[in-house]
Write a protein that holds these residues in place. Structure first.
Motif, PDB file in Angstrom:
ATOM      1  N   HIS A  31       0.818  -1.220   0.000  1.00  0.00           N
ATOM      2  CA  HIS A  31       0.000   0.000   0.000  1.00  0.00           C
ATOM      3  C   HIS A  31       0.847   1.264   0.000  1.00  0.00           C
ATOM      4  N   GLY A  32       1.853   1.313   0.882  1.00  0.00           N
ATOM      5  CA  GLY A  32       2.709   2.510   0.942  1.00  0.00           C
ATOM      6  C   GLY A  32       3.432   2.725  -0.373  1.00  0.00           C
ATOM      7  N   LEU A  33       3.932   1.633  -0.964  1.00  0.00           N
ATOM      8  CA  LEU A  33       4.697   1.740  -2.215  1.00  0.00           C
ATOM      9  C   LEU A  33       3.789   2.130  -3.378  1.00  0.00           C
ATOM     10  N   VAL A  50       9.471   6.883   1.766  1.00  0.00           N
ATOM     11  CA  VAL A  50       8.752   5.718   2.297  1.00  0.00           C
ATOM     12  C   VAL A  50       9.628   5.145   3.414  1.00  0.00           C
ATOM     13  N   LEU A  51       9.089   5.110   4.631  1.00  0.00           N
ATOM     14  CA  LEU A  51       9.868   4.618   5.772  1.00  0.00           C
ATOM     15  C   LEU A  51       9.407   3.207   6.133  1.00  0.00           C
ATOM     16  N   GLU A  52      10.322   2.274   6.101  1.00  0.00           N
ATOM     17  CA  GLU A  52       9.990   0.859   6.362  1.00  0.00           C
ATOM     18  C   GLU A  52      10.889   0.355   7.492  1.00  0.00           C
ATOM     19  N   LYS A  53      10.273  -0.126   8.561  1.00  0.00           N
ATOM     20  CA  LYS A  53      11.103  -0.513   9.718  1.00  0.00           C
ATOM     21  C   LYS A  53      11.896  -1.793   9.462  1.00  0.00           C
ATOM     22  N   ALA A  62       4.045  -9.733   2.143  1.00  0.00           N
ATOM     23  CA  ALA A  62       4.849 -10.940   1.877  1.00  0.00           C
ATOM     24  C   ALA A  62       4.125 -12.205   2.307  1.00  0.00           C
ATOM     25  N   ARG A  63       3.100 -12.066   3.156  1.00  0.00           N
ATOM     26  CA  ARG A  63       2.513 -13.246   3.810  1.00  0.00           C
ATOM     27  C   ARG A  63       1.143 -13.609   3.259  1.00  0.00           C
ATOM     28  N   ASN A  64       0.613 -12.791   2.371  1.00  0.00           N
ATOM     29  CA  ASN A  64      -0.790 -13.013   2.004  1.00  0.00           C
ATOM     30  C   ASN A  64      -0.919 -14.062   0.911  1.00  0.00           C
ATOM     31  N   THR A  65      -2.150 -14.530   0.724  1.00  0.00           N
ATOM     32  CA  THR A  65      -2.398 -15.621  -0.223  1.00  0.00           C
ATOM     33  C   THR A  65      -2.929 -15.101  -1.564  1.00  0.00           C
ATOM     34  N   THR A  66      -2.917 -13.790  -1.736  1.00  0.00           N
ATOM     35  CA  THR A  66      -3.088 -13.073  -3.012  1.00  0.00           C
ATOM     36  C   THR A  66      -4.453 -13.232  -3.691  1.00  0.00           C
ATOM     37  N   THR A  67      -5.490 -13.511  -2.924  1.00  0.00           N
ATOM     38  CA  THR A  67      -6.819 -13.535  -3.540  1.00  0.00           C
ATOM     39  C   THR A  67      -7.198 -12.115  -3.966  1.00  0.00           C
ATOM     40  N   ILE A  68      -7.640 -12.000  -5.214  1.00  0.00           N
ATOM     41  CA  ILE A  68      -8.083 -10.707  -5.760  1.00  0.00           C
ATOM     42  C   ILE A  68      -9.516 -10.912  -6.239  1.00  0.00           C
ATOM     43  N   GLU A 195      12.521   2.968  11.331  1.00  0.00           N
ATOM     44  CA  GLU A 195      11.293   2.761  12.111  1.00  0.00           C
ATOM     45  C   GLU A 195      10.765   4.081  12.654  1.00  0.00           C
ATOM     46  N   VAL A 196       9.500   4.340  12.445  1.00  0.00           N
ATOM     47  CA  VAL A 196       8.876   5.518  13.057  1.00  0.00           C
ATOM     48  C   VAL A 196       8.587   5.181  14.515  1.00  0.00           C
ATOM     49  N   GLN A 197       9.105   6.080  15.401  1.00  0.00           N
ATOM     50  CA  GLN A 197       8.977   5.811  16.843  1.00  0.00           C
ATOM     51  C   GLN A 197       8.138   6.858  17.555  1.00  0.00           C
ATOM     52  N   ILE A 223      -0.225   6.894   7.063  1.00  0.00           N
ATOM     53  CA  ILE A 223       0.034   5.664   7.823  1.00  0.00           C
ATOM     54  C   ILE A 223      -0.478   4.482   7.004  1.00  0.00           C
ATOM     55  N   ALA A 224       0.453   3.577   6.653  1.00  0.00           N
ATOM     56  CA  ALA A 224       0.104   2.348   5.907  1.00  0.00           C
ATOM     57  C   ALA A 224       0.966   1.227   6.469  1.00  0.00           C
ATOM     58  N   THR A 225       0.767   0.934   7.753  1.00  0.00           N
ATOM     59  CA  THR A 225       1.687   0.030   8.445  1.00  0.00           C
ATOM     60  C   THR A 225       1.063  -1.331   8.779  1.00  0.00           C
ATOM     61  N   ILE A 327       0.099 -10.455  11.028  1.00  0.00           N
ATOM     62  CA  ILE A 327      -0.765  -9.805  12.028  1.00  0.00           C
ATOM     63  C   ILE A 327      -1.757  -8.934  11.273  1.00  0.00           C
ATOM     64  N   THR A 328      -3.036  -9.225  11.450  1.00  0.00           N
ATOM     65  CA  THR A 328      -4.037  -8.503  10.660  1.00  0.00           C
ATOM     66  C   THR A 328      -4.794  -7.497  11.538  1.00  0.00           C
ATOM     67  N   ASP A 329      -4.967  -6.301  10.998  1.00  0.00           N
ATOM     68  CA  ASP A 329      -5.598  -5.190  11.726  1.00  0.00           C
ATOM     69  C   ASP A 329      -7.089  -5.154  11.365  1.00  0.00           C
ATOM     70  N   GLY A 353      -6.888  -5.628   7.556  1.00  0.00           N
ATOM     71  CA  GLY A 353      -7.195  -6.965   8.060  1.00  0.00           C
ATOM     72  C   GLY A 353      -6.714  -8.102   7.172  1.00  0.00           C
ATOM     73  N   THR A 354      -7.658  -8.942   6.807  1.00  0.00           N
ATOM     74  CA  THR A 354      -7.339 -10.161   6.049  1.00  0.00           C
ATOM     75  C   THR A 354      -7.596  -9.985   4.548  1.00  0.00           C
ATOM     76  N   TRP A 355      -7.888  -8.743   4.105  1.00  0.00           N
ATOM     77  CA  TRP A 355      -8.414  -8.588   2.745  1.00  0.00           C
ATOM     78  C   TRP A 355      -7.731  -7.491   1.903  1.00  0.00           C
ATOM     79  N   SER A 403     -13.044 -16.168   2.522  1.00  0.00           N
ATOM     80  CA  SER A 403     -12.895 -15.879   1.087  1.00  0.00           C
ATOM     81  C   SER A 403     -11.704 -14.974   0.800  1.00  0.00           C
ATOM     82  N   HIS A 404     -11.286 -14.219   1.796  1.00  0.00           N
ATOM     83  CA  HIS A 404     -10.180 -13.266   1.671  1.00  0.00           C
ATOM     84  C   HIS A 404     -10.393 -12.346   0.523  1.00  0.00           C
TER      85      HIS A 404
HETATM   86  P1  FAD Z   1       2.038  -4.510   5.041  1.00  0.00           P
HETATM   87  O1  FAD Z   1       2.372  -5.279   3.840  1.00  0.00           O
HETATM   88  O2  FAD Z   1       1.966  -5.236   6.345  1.00  0.00           O
HETATM   89  O3  FAD Z   1       3.086  -3.335   5.122  1.00  0.00           O
HETATM   90  C1  FAD Z   1       3.183  -2.508   6.253  1.00  0.00           C
HETATM   91  C2  FAD Z   1       4.641  -2.254   6.524  1.00  0.00           C
HETATM   92  O4  FAD Z   1       4.748  -1.290   7.575  1.00  0.00           O
HETATM   93  C3  FAD Z   1       5.387  -3.490   7.003  1.00  0.00           C
HETATM   94  O5  FAD Z   1       6.381  -3.835   6.062  1.00  0.00           O
HETATM   95  C4  FAD Z   1       5.952  -3.091   8.357  1.00  0.00           C
HETATM   96  O6  FAD Z   1       7.260  -3.571   8.592  1.00  0.00           O
HETATM   97  C5  FAD Z   1       5.921  -1.569   8.280  1.00  0.00           C
HETATM   98  N1  FAD Z   1       5.877  -0.912   9.589  1.00  0.00           N
HETATM   99  C6  FAD Z   1       5.131  -1.258  10.677  1.00  0.00           C
HETATM  100  N2  FAD Z   1       5.369  -0.416  11.697  1.00  0.00           N
HETATM  101  C7  FAD Z   1       6.263   0.496  11.246  1.00  0.00           C
HETATM  102  C8  FAD Z   1       6.911   1.617  11.845  1.00  0.00           C
HETATM  103  N3  FAD Z   1       6.680   1.972  13.119  1.00  0.00           N
HETATM  104  N4  FAD Z   1       7.790   2.331  11.096  1.00  0.00           N
HETATM  105  C9  FAD Z   1       8.060   1.994   9.809  1.00  0.00           C
HETATM  106  N5  FAD Z   1       7.485   0.924   9.203  1.00  0.00           N
HETATM  107  C10 FAD Z   1       6.598   0.200   9.912  1.00  0.00           C
HETATM  108  N6  FAD Z   1      -5.478  -9.908   1.391  1.00  0.00           N
HETATM  109  C11 FAD Z   1      -6.086 -10.161   0.201  1.00  0.00           C
HETATM  110  O7  FAD Z   1      -6.585  -9.238  -0.447  1.00  0.00           O
HETATM  111  N7  FAD Z   1      -6.153 -11.426  -0.297  1.00  0.00           N
HETATM  112  C12 FAD Z   1      -5.659 -12.500   0.383  1.00  0.00           C
HETATM  113  O8  FAD Z   1      -5.732 -13.647  -0.098  1.00  0.00           O
HETATM  114  C13 FAD Z   1      -5.043 -12.279   1.632  1.00  0.00           C
HETATM  115  N8  FAD Z   1      -4.537 -13.321   2.336  1.00  0.00           N
HETATM  116  C14 FAD Z   1      -3.869 -13.100   3.495  1.00  0.00           C
HETATM  117  C15 FAD Z   1      -3.265 -14.190   4.139  1.00  0.00           C
HETATM  118  C16 FAD Z   1      -2.503 -13.992   5.270  1.00  0.00           C
HETATM  119  C17 FAD Z   1      -1.872 -15.184   5.947  1.00  0.00           C
HETATM  120  C18 FAD Z   1      -2.333 -12.668   5.780  1.00  0.00           C
HETATM  121  C19 FAD Z   1      -1.493 -12.423   7.008  1.00  0.00           C
HETATM  122  C20 FAD Z   1      -2.955 -11.579   5.159  1.00  0.00           C
HETATM  123  C21 FAD Z   1      -3.723 -11.773   4.009  1.00  0.00           C
HETATM  124  N9  FAD Z   1      -4.329 -10.707   3.317  1.00  0.00           N
HETATM  125  C22 FAD Z   1      -4.954 -10.937   2.121  1.00  0.00           C
HETATM  126  C23 FAD Z   1      -4.279  -9.342   3.849  1.00  0.00           C
HETATM  127  C24 FAD Z   1      -3.164  -8.548   3.189  1.00  0.00           C
HETATM  128  O9  FAD Z   1      -1.949  -9.249   3.307  1.00  0.00           O
HETATM  129  C25 FAD Z   1      -2.991  -7.172   3.829  1.00  0.00           C
HETATM  130  O10 FAD Z   1      -4.230  -6.538   4.042  1.00  0.00           O
HETATM  131  C26 FAD Z   1      -2.141  -6.264   2.931  1.00  0.00           C
HETATM  132  O11 FAD Z   1      -0.951  -6.930   2.562  1.00  0.00           O
HETATM  133  C27 FAD Z   1      -1.809  -4.974   3.643  1.00  0.00           C
HETATM  134  O12 FAD Z   1      -0.799  -4.301   2.927  1.00  0.00           O
HETATM  135  P2  FAD Z   1      -0.048  -3.082   3.600  1.00  0.00           P
HETATM  136  O13 FAD Z   1       0.933  -2.564   2.638  1.00  0.00           O
HETATM  137  O14 FAD Z   1      -1.094  -2.149   4.146  1.00  0.00           O
HETATM  138  O15 FAD Z   1       0.651  -3.725   4.909  1.00  0.00           O
END
Ligand code: FAD
Length: 404
Positions: A31-33, A50-53, A62-68, A195-197, A223-225, A327-329, A353-355, A403-404
């Motif tokens: 999201h941030g990128l 773009v600040l990445e901790k 990196a952890r998601n299962t990529t359902t679109i 890391e933003v502190q 904020i996209a953390t 960790i899902t929000d 969250g998970t989506w 369904s993700h």
């Molecule tokens: P992230 O990719 O988590 O990026 C946030 C970044 O912020 C991280 O790299 C972190 O290190 C950084 N950060 C945190 N705190 C700080 C700080 N203080 N300072 C600087 N940097 C910081 N979604 C779908 O649409 N389809 C799916 O199938 C799906 N499957 C999933 C399966 C799993 C197991 C999980 C865990 C999630 C899944 N999701 C899915 C949800 C999806 O992965 C997330 O909603 C999405 O990747 C969020 O992207 P993001 O860029 O917001 O967050």
């Protein structure tokens, strides 16, 4: 397409921090990128850090299962995710980089009459909004996925399904790397291990962001953390209605291609998709307790294996290669929080969250527009933080589950 993999040097090494940037994006996930890319390419805003901790896109991206997909319940949700799917359809061209978008369609299974009724509602709403979403009967399910155990007469008999031809997957790392490469080519700085502190808040504005590498003055902040959204927003004095839960997934050993759609069962809380490497990716619902831990558990492994083997009994004996968690929000209505915050120059791209992977292109595009114009576009207005005060919730729980 000119190439399939990033060329070394596409994303420059972390530079020295400057004392100030027009826009500071916290979180180097998808999201941030994506927001950084859209700011630089479409709005000419290039003084962006773009600040990445940790390391680039090492969080939930990196952890998601990529359902679109876009087969949600509310018209507001469908409109937003539909734009997301459309952006994925042209993302490889946009990024000049193969994100391996594979539009195989998603089949969600109904094992009860109640689920069938909810599918009819989703299909009608989806058609009305212009997505390819329809209800199929047992025969239709068998045609779409002949290897499914229909369990005729059993307690988990498959009665029908929700067929979403627009559904698909993409390679998560490629999406993040593609955005990072394009953004940095246009002058965006990507600071890993930064890391933003904390924040310096003066009146209703953030004057500076405090990091482990020093202080940065900022015009606008996003904020996209991911899983840390609640905690990072709280450092700025903003309490979000978010609770964090682990979400796990796992993959089997590689098999010959046999699963040609995404398959998900609401009642079994299990979904499966075969990756381009042949591994079967298996996921389900969140862990049942709040926790900031990315350890995977035996309980979840057994639960997901049970669901997968019920749907496809021949998977019994297939080996698991990896299991992991993010960790899902989570928000109370299973919709994201996008747009303004109580602080004038702090913007939110939270509650994914998970989506949220499927929203990576559209959230980045629309949040960049918001930051550039200083005004929330109509498509994002329903996702405002205020909805929790005005009780205008966007309940997508029934369309999220497994369904993700
Ligand atoms: P992230 O990719 O988590 O990026 C946030 C970044 O912020 C991280 O790299 C972190 O290190 C950084 N950060 C945190 N705190 C700080 C700080 N203080 N300072 C600087 N940097 C910081 N979604 C779908 O649409 N389809 C799916 O199938 C799906 N499957 C999933 C399966 C799993 C197991 C999980 C865990 C999630 C899944 N999701 C899915 C949800 C999806 O992965 C997330 O909603 C999405 O990747 C969020 O992207 P993001 O860029 O917001 O967050």
């Amino acid at each position: 397409l000119s190439r399939d993999y990033p060329v070394s040097g596409d994303i420059p090494a972390t530079p020295e921090l400057k004392p100030a940037y027009d826009v500071v994006i916290i979180g180097g996930g998808g999201h941030g990128l994506s927001c950084a890319h859209h700011l630089a390419k479409y709005h000419g805003i290039r003084s962006v850090a773009v600040l990445e901790k940790g390391y680039l896109a090492g969080g939930n991206t990196a952890r998601n299962t990529t359902t679109i997909r876009s087969n949600y319940i509310t018209p507001e949700g469908i409109a937003f995710y539909k734009e997301g799917v459309e952006l994925f359809e042209r993302l490889s061209q946009e990024l000049d980089f193969n994100v391996m978008f594979s539009q195989r369609g998603q089949l969600t299974l109904a094992h009860t009459e109640a689920t069938m009724r909810s599918f009819h509602m989703r299909a009608e709403m989806g058609k009305h909004m212009g997505t390819r979403t329809e209800v199929v009967d047992q025969k239709g399910v068998e045609e779409l996925c002949p290897l499914l155990n229909m369990d005729y007469g059993g307690a988990l008999e498959i009665l029908g399904g929700l067929w979403h031809a627009d559904g698909g997957t993409a390679r998560h790392d490629a999406v993040a790397w593609g955005y990072a490469a394009q953004a940095s080519r246009r002058g965006v700085e990507i600071h890993q291990r930064t890391e933003v502190q904390g924040f310096e808040v003066v009146g209703d504005r953030i004057r500076a962001v405090k990091t482990n590498r020093g202080r940065i003055a900022c015009g606008q902040v996003l904020i996209a953390t991911g899983g840390m959204n609640y905690d990072v927003a709280l450092m700025a004095g903003v309490e979000l209605p978010i609770r964090c839960y682990p979400l796990q997934a796992m993959v089997t050993q590689p098999l010959k291609p046999w699963l040609h759609t995404l398959v998900s069962s609401v009642s079994l809380h299990t979904y499966l998709v075969q990756s381009s490497r042949g591994e079967v990716v298996i996921g389900g619902g969140s862990d049942p307790y709040q926790l900031y831990s990315t350890r995977s558990t035996l309980d979840m492994k057994e639960h997901l294996a049970e669901g997968a083997v019920h749907l496809f009994p021949f998977l019994q004996g297939v080996r698991l290669l990896r299991q992991w968690a993010g960790i899902t929000d989570m928000t109370p209505d299973y919709s994201p929080i996008m747009g303004a915050s109580p602080l004038a120059n702090l913007w939110l791209d939270c509650g994914w969250g998970t989506w949220g992977f499927k929203a990576t292109p559209v959230a980045g595009k629309r949040m960049a527009q918001t930051i550039a114009d200083g005004r929330v576009p109509d498509i994002l207005k329903p996702f405002a933080l205020e909805r929790f005060e005005t009780f205008r919730l966007l309940n997508e729980m029934g369309a999220t589950a497994a369904s993700h």
